[in-house]
Design an enzyme around this catalytic site. Structure first.
Site, PDB file in Angstrom:
ATOM      1  N   ARG A 185       9.994  -5.363   4.818  1.00  0.00           N
ATOM      2  CA  ARG A 185       8.578  -5.702   4.994  1.00  0.00           C
ATOM      3  C   ARG A 185       8.374  -7.201   5.206  1.00  0.00           C
ATOM      4  NH1 ARG A 185       4.462  -7.189   0.868  1.00  0.00           N
ATOM      5  NH2 ARG A 185       6.309  -7.380  -0.414  1.00  0.00           N
TER       6      ARG A 185
ATOM      7  N   HIS B 243      12.698  -9.370  -4.034  1.00  0.00           N
ATOM      8  CA  HIS B 243      12.035 -10.668  -3.841  1.00  0.00           C
ATOM      9  C   HIS B 243      13.013 -11.746  -4.298  1.00  0.00           C
ATOM     10  CE1 HIS B 243       9.171 -13.913  -3.911  1.00  0.00           C
ATOM     11  NE2 HIS B 243       8.242 -13.111  -3.397  1.00  0.00           N
TER      12      HIS B 243
ATOM     13  N   LEU C 221      -0.667  -5.395   1.282  1.00  0.00           N
ATOM     14  CA  LEU C 221      -2.034  -5.191   0.792  1.00  0.00           C
ATOM     15  C   LEU C 221      -2.937  -4.765   1.950  1.00  0.00           C
ATOM     16  CD1 LEU C 221      -2.753  -8.111  -1.712  1.00  0.00           C
ATOM     17  CD2 LEU C 221      -2.638  -5.666  -2.206  1.00  0.00           C
TER      18      LEU C 221
ATOM     19  N   ARG D 245      12.557 -12.168   3.956  1.00  0.00           N
ATOM     20  CA  ARG D 245      12.956 -12.000   2.561  1.00  0.00           C
ATOM     21  C   ARG D 245      14.347 -11.406   2.368  1.00  0.00           C
ATOM     22  NH1 ARG D 245       7.783  -9.891  -0.486  1.00  0.00           N
ATOM     23  NH2 ARG D 245       6.968 -11.965  -0.108  1.00  0.00           N
TER      24      ARG D 245
ATOM     25  N   GLU E 101       4.216 -17.982   4.613  1.00  0.00           N
ATOM     26  CA  GLU E 101       5.248 -17.289   3.827  1.00  0.00           C
ATOM     27  C   GLU E 101       6.425 -16.950   4.734  1.00  0.00           C
ATOM     28  OE1 GLU E 101       3.684 -13.979   1.622  1.00  0.00           O
ATOM     29  OE2 GLU E 101       2.446 -15.264   0.363  1.00  0.00           O
TER      30      GLU E 101
ATOM     31  N   ALA F 178      -4.690   1.035  -2.109  1.00  0.00           N
ATOM     32  CA  ALA F 178      -4.654   2.202  -1.215  1.00  0.00           C
ATOM     33  C   ALA F 178      -5.553   3.316  -1.756  1.00  0.00           C
ATOM     34  CB  ALA F 178      -3.222   2.695  -1.067  1.00  0.00           C
TER      35      ALA F 178
ATOM     36  N   HIS G 214      11.262  -5.445  -5.755  1.00  0.00           N
ATOM     37  CA  HIS G 214       9.869  -5.839  -5.535  1.00  0.00           C
ATOM     38  C   HIS G 214       9.061  -4.818  -4.756  1.00  0.00           C
ATOM     39  CE1 HIS G 214       6.552  -8.624  -5.014  1.00  0.00           C
ATOM     40  NE2 HIS G 214       6.657  -8.590  -3.697  1.00  0.00           N
TER      41      HIS G 214
HETATM   42  P1  FAD Z   1      -0.516   0.123  -6.696  1.00  0.00           P
HETATM   43  O1  FAD Z   1      -1.445  -1.016  -6.569  1.00  0.00           O
HETATM   44  O2  FAD Z   1       0.796  -0.111  -7.284  1.00  0.00           O
HETATM   45  O3  FAD Z   1      -1.274   1.266  -7.454  1.00  0.00           O
HETATM   46  C1  FAD Z   1      -0.615   2.449  -7.856  1.00  0.00           C
HETATM   47  C2  FAD Z   1      -1.549   3.230  -8.739  1.00  0.00           C
HETATM   48  O4  FAD Z   1      -1.032   4.536  -8.956  1.00  0.00           O
HETATM   49  C3  FAD Z   1      -1.728   2.617 -10.125  1.00  0.00           C
HETATM   50  O5  FAD Z   1      -3.084   2.763 -10.463  1.00  0.00           O
HETATM   51  C4  FAD Z   1      -0.851   3.514 -11.005  1.00  0.00           C
HETATM   52  O6  FAD Z   1      -1.216   3.522 -12.339  1.00  0.00           O
HETATM   53  C5  FAD Z   1      -1.116   4.845 -10.351  1.00  0.00           C
HETATM   54  N1  FAD Z   1      -0.134   5.883 -10.626  1.00  0.00           N
HETATM   55  C6  FAD Z   1       1.213   5.851 -10.430  1.00  0.00           C
HETATM   56  N2  FAD Z   1       1.755   7.038 -10.737  1.00  0.00           N
HETATM   57  C7  FAD Z   1       0.737   7.848 -11.128  1.00  0.00           C
HETATM   58  C8  FAD Z   1       0.657   9.194 -11.556  1.00  0.00           C
HETATM   59  N3  FAD Z   1       1.745   9.998 -11.642  1.00  0.00           N
HETATM   60  N4  FAD Z   1      -0.553   9.700 -11.890  1.00  0.00           N
HETATM   61  C9  FAD Z   1      -1.670   8.933 -11.830  1.00  0.00           C
HETATM   62  N5  FAD Z   1      -1.645   7.641 -11.415  1.00  0.00           N
HETATM   63  C10 FAD Z   1      -0.462   7.116 -11.055  1.00  0.00           C
HETATM   64  N6  FAD Z   1       1.713  -7.514  -1.282  1.00  0.00           N
HETATM   65  C11 FAD Z   1       1.030  -8.288  -0.425  1.00  0.00           C
HETATM   66  O7  FAD Z   1       0.654  -7.844   0.665  1.00  0.00           O
HETATM   67  N7  FAD Z   1       0.740  -9.578  -0.760  1.00  0.00           N
HETATM   68  C12 FAD Z   1       1.121 -10.127  -1.929  1.00  0.00           C
HETATM   69  O8  FAD Z   1       0.823 -11.277  -2.203  1.00  0.00           O
HETATM   70  C13 FAD Z   1       1.852  -9.337  -2.841  1.00  0.00           C
HETATM   71  N8  FAD Z   1       2.274  -9.839  -4.031  1.00  0.00           N
HETATM   72  C14 FAD Z   1       2.841  -8.999  -4.940  1.00  0.00           C
HETATM   73  C15 FAD Z   1       3.137  -9.482  -6.219  1.00  0.00           C
HETATM   74  C16 FAD Z   1       3.642  -8.637  -7.188  1.00  0.00           C
HETATM   75  C17 FAD Z   1       3.954  -9.170  -8.558  1.00  0.00           C
HETATM   76  C18 FAD Z   1       3.882  -7.277  -6.865  1.00  0.00           C
HETATM   77  C19 FAD Z   1       4.434  -6.338  -7.892  1.00  0.00           C
HETATM   78  C20 FAD Z   1       3.619  -6.796  -5.592  1.00  0.00           C
HETATM   79  C21 FAD Z   1       3.087  -7.651  -4.624  1.00  0.00           C
HETATM   80  N9  FAD Z   1       2.779  -7.193  -3.348  1.00  0.00           N
HETATM   81  C22 FAD Z   1       2.108  -7.999  -2.472  1.00  0.00           C
HETATM   82  C23 FAD Z   1       2.922  -5.780  -3.012  1.00  0.00           C
HETATM   83  C24 FAD Z   1       1.554  -5.106  -3.152  1.00  0.00           C
HETATM   84  O9  FAD Z   1       0.901  -5.608  -4.287  1.00  0.00           O
HETATM   85  C25 FAD Z   1       1.707  -3.607  -3.282  1.00  0.00           C
HETATM   86  O10 FAD Z   1       2.513  -3.100  -2.271  1.00  0.00           O
HETATM   87  C26 FAD Z   1       0.339  -2.937  -3.196  1.00  0.00           C
HETATM   88  O11 FAD Z   1      -0.550  -3.509  -4.121  1.00  0.00           O
HETATM   89  C27 FAD Z   1       0.489  -1.452  -3.443  1.00  0.00           C
HETATM   90  O12 FAD Z   1      -0.790  -0.897  -3.522  1.00  0.00           O
HETATM   91  P2  FAD Z   1      -0.899   0.637  -3.812  1.00  0.00           P
HETATM   92  O13 FAD Z   1      -2.351   0.941  -3.873  1.00  0.00           O
HETATM   93  O14 FAD Z   1      -0.065   1.391  -2.859  1.00  0.00           O
HETATM   94  O15 FAD Z   1      -0.217   0.825  -5.239  1.00  0.00           O
HETATM   95  C1  SIN Z   2       4.643 -13.348  -2.819  1.00  0.00           C
HETATM   96  O1  SIN Z   2       3.586 -13.884  -3.128  1.00  0.00           O
HETATM   97  O2  SIN Z   2       5.701 -13.947  -2.636  1.00  0.00           O
HETATM   98  C2  SIN Z   2       4.646 -11.871  -2.677  1.00  0.00           C
HETATM   99  C3  SIN Z   2       4.075 -11.540  -1.369  1.00  0.00           C
HETATM  100  C4  SIN Z   2       4.432 -10.152  -0.981  1.00  0.00           C
HETATM  101  O3  SIN Z   2       5.182  -9.480  -1.667  1.00  0.00           O
HETATM  102  O4  SIN Z   2       3.946  -9.741   0.084  1.00  0.00           O
END
Ligand code: FAD
Ligand code: SIN
Length: 549
Positions: A396, A250, A402, A298, A124, A30, A361
């Site tokens: 969700r 999860h 993503l 889920r 999925e 994001a 999760h």
């Molecule tokens: P993130 O990618 O979590 O990034 C957050 C950022 O903010 C990081 O850089 C962190 O360091 C920074 N940050 C936090 N607090 C602060 C602060 N106070 N000051 C400065 N920086 C800060 N979703 C899917 O759609 N498909 C999948 O296959 C999937 N698999 C997943 C598997 C795992 C193991 C996990 C944990 C999640 C998965 N998800 C999946 C969910 C998805 O990955 C997340 O919802 C998504 O990546 C979130 O993106 P984001 O940019 O919002 O946050």
């Molecule tokens: C998974 O690969 O099962 C995680 C997918 C997701 O959280 O969207």
């Protein structure tokens, strides 16, 4: 209306200042999408990240990205699946906008050099068709993040690593005008050491892209830096929050006796390939429980598992995922991340079942925001997992996050290039609470255990009240001057307080929020629970009118 107080960080004296047009907090899908788009639109952008550039959940994503591609599939079908998973609280217009834009988001990533796997898309839970695009088998997030980093490097967007956002600065008219942030010093082992070097950054737009809240629970798939900071910052800035009670567990997180904290995820795609959740007798847990069995949404699978663990042959800590029927070749080729994680703890998933239990999760709720990231505080924006746009509702749909992060991040960045986005939700900012003493970091373990015990897959009033009382007793931070541990403990305490408040308020069961004492889903509750901090309290209300969330 229920009233409770949020803890706040101590007042600090800034030792440095900086400025930007747009300051983005977080470097996941994001944050980087928003930063790139705002930069392309001519804004001076500064990205802050608490740790290194590859922190956050994005690089860990396994399953992939949901986007319609097969001829028999359609946007309508993907929207319908999203609505079913969201259990009555997903905003259909939002779902349609995100789902329609998902194929384009993938095209953009490919243009930046991302390589996705050939062959048919994956399946999925909750999806009617194969529509999950993978990279490196089960290493999809790493490839998405790599492509974003390459684009970021080419664009020369300014990034400050080891810089933690502490609070949003809000002017007398309730407008966000910048951030208080702290530089984190690290020891040779990479662990944070000493006090934060605190400063301020003036900006016309403050973008929260801090991800989820997983670390507030005892067992989570989320990495260490995912401590709900953005939710806490937005709350302290007086922004409205919604759907915070809906924390997705999860179903298949690797269980290890005595292990707490971050635990390896076993992707749902493995169930899409034929793996089955079984009990101690080898009986399929989901058989006869839902027409889609192991590939039900889920929330349904996690709930059935929790019930089986509590009610089966007596309380048990875990069940098993039997992936032996998938075949060793396919496991090695399509699931290298899961195979390696299991191997590291002595499990060969080709020949033996994996011990699994539901783990925290994904935060389905967050800062109330439009698809362009506008919150109820002018100048403050939220995108990605920290935001509640209305896409996920009460639960969700797998692999929709993503794409949401990429799409909403980009939309926000583009809008910030053209003009500032106006919030659509009425309400205006509250009066931010005054500085306080923070929270003692030593309380973190206890807090996480209490959250898992009382605000996990199954909840009830008595447990949530006891959790709230326990939270009220937690001591203030002794750390003076302020360090990262105290900041994270304070933010986690805020997240726990908010989840407990919202979960107490919602007197029904729906999606990821299951109340033992209110087992029915009630039409009267088809509205968001909205939270907002004021000077002395955290107000809870139910938005029974207007748009969702
Ligand atoms: P993130 O990618 O979590 O990034 C957050 C950022 O903010 C990081 O850089 C962190 O360091 C920074 N940050 C936090 N607090 C602060 C602060 N106070 N000051 C400065 N920086 C800060 N979703 C899917 O759609 N498909 C999948 O296959 C999937 N698999 C997943 C598997 C795992 C193991 C996990 C944990 C999640 C998965 N998800 C999946 C969910 C998805 O990955 C997340 O919802 C998504 O990546 C979130 O993106 P984001 O940019 O919002 O946050
Ligand atoms: C998974 O690969 O099962 C995680 C997918 C997701 O959280 O969207």
């Amino acid at each position: 209306m229920i009233v409770s107080r949020l803890r706040t960080l101590p007042a600090t004296t800034p030792s440095w200042t900086s400025e930007a047009d747009v300051v983005v907090v977080g470097a996941g899908a994001a944050g980087l999408s928003a930063a790139l788009a705002a930069h392309d639109a001519g804004r001076r952008v500064l990205v802050l990240v608490k740790g290194g550039l590859t922190s956050g959940s994005t690089p860990l994503a396994q399953g992939g990205l949901a986007a319609v591609s097969l001829a028999e599939d359609s946007v309508d079908a993907h929207v319908a699946d999203t609505l079913v998973a969201g259990a009555g609280l997903t905003d259909e217009a939002v779902a349609r906008a995100v789902v329609s834009a998902a194929p384009d988001a993938l095209r953009r990533l490919r243009a930046w050099g991302a390589h996705f796997d050939d062959g048919p898309p994956g399946l999925e839970g909750g999806h009617s068709y194969r529509r999950i695009v993978h990279a490196g088998g089960d290493a999809s997030g790493a490839e998405v993040h790599r492509a974003l980093r390459v684009a970021l490097g080419r664009a020369r967007v300014e990034v400050w690593e080891d810089t933690v956002a502490l609070d949003v600065e809000v002017d007398d008219e309730g407008r966000a005008v910048g951030l208080v942030a702290g530089r984190v010093a690290r020891g040779l082992d990479g662990a944070p050491v000493g006090a934060l070097e605190v400063g301020t950054i003036r900006a016309r737009a403050v973008v929260l892209a801090t991800g989820g809240v997983g670390q507030v629970y005892d067992t989570t798939t989320n990495p260490l830096d995912v401590t709900g900071d953005g939710l806490a910052l937005a709350a302290r800035a007086g922004a409205e929050l919604a759907h915070v009670e809906f924390v997705q567990f999860h179903p298949t997180v690797v269980y290890q006796a005595g292990h707490r904290g971050v635990a390896p995820l076993v992707t749902e795609a493995l169930r899409g390939a034929g793996a089955v959740i079984v009990d101690v007798h080898g009986d399929a847990v989901m058989a006869g429980r839902h027409p889609r069995a192991d590939l039900a949404p889920r929330d349904v699978v996690a709930l059935e598992m929790q019930r089986r663990m509590l009610e089966g042959d007596g309380p048990s800590t875990h069940l098993w995922l039997d992936a032996t029927r998938v075949g060793s070749r396919r496991l090695a080729a399509e699931f290298p991340t899961v195979s390696a994680a299991c191997r590291a703890i002595g499990i060969d998933l080709a020949t033996e079942p994996i011990p699994v239990a539901p783990g925290a999760h994904y935060a389905c709720g967050g800062v109330r925001a439009t698809l362009d990231g506008a919150t109820t505080v002018p100048g403050l924006y939220a995108v990605g997992e920290v935001a509640a746009t209305g896409l996920h509702g009460a639960n969700r749909l797998a692999s929709n996050s993503l794409t949401e992060a990429l799409i909403t991040g980009r939309r926000l960045g583009e809008r910030l290039g053209e003009r500032e986005c106006a919030g659509e939700h009425q309400g205006g900012p509250g009066e931010p609470p005054a500085p306080g003493r923070g929270v003692d970091p030593r309380a973190r373990g206890e807090l996480a255990r209490a959250m898992s015990a009382h605000a996990g897959v199954l909840r009830d009033r008595a447990g949530l009240e006891s959790l709230s009382e326990q939270l009220a007793q937690v001591g203030g931070a002794g750390a003076d001057p302020l360090d990262l541990a105290a900041v994270e403990a304070t933010n986690l305490h805020t997240v726990a307080t908010l989840v407990a408040r919202a979960a107490l308020a919602r007197e029904e069961s729906r999606g990821c929020h299951r109340r033992r004492d209110c087992p029915e889903t009630r039409v009267a509750w088809e509205w968001p629970v909205v939270l907002r901090a004021t000077r002395d309290a955290c107000e809870v209300s139910v938005a029974r009118t207007g748009e969702r969330p």
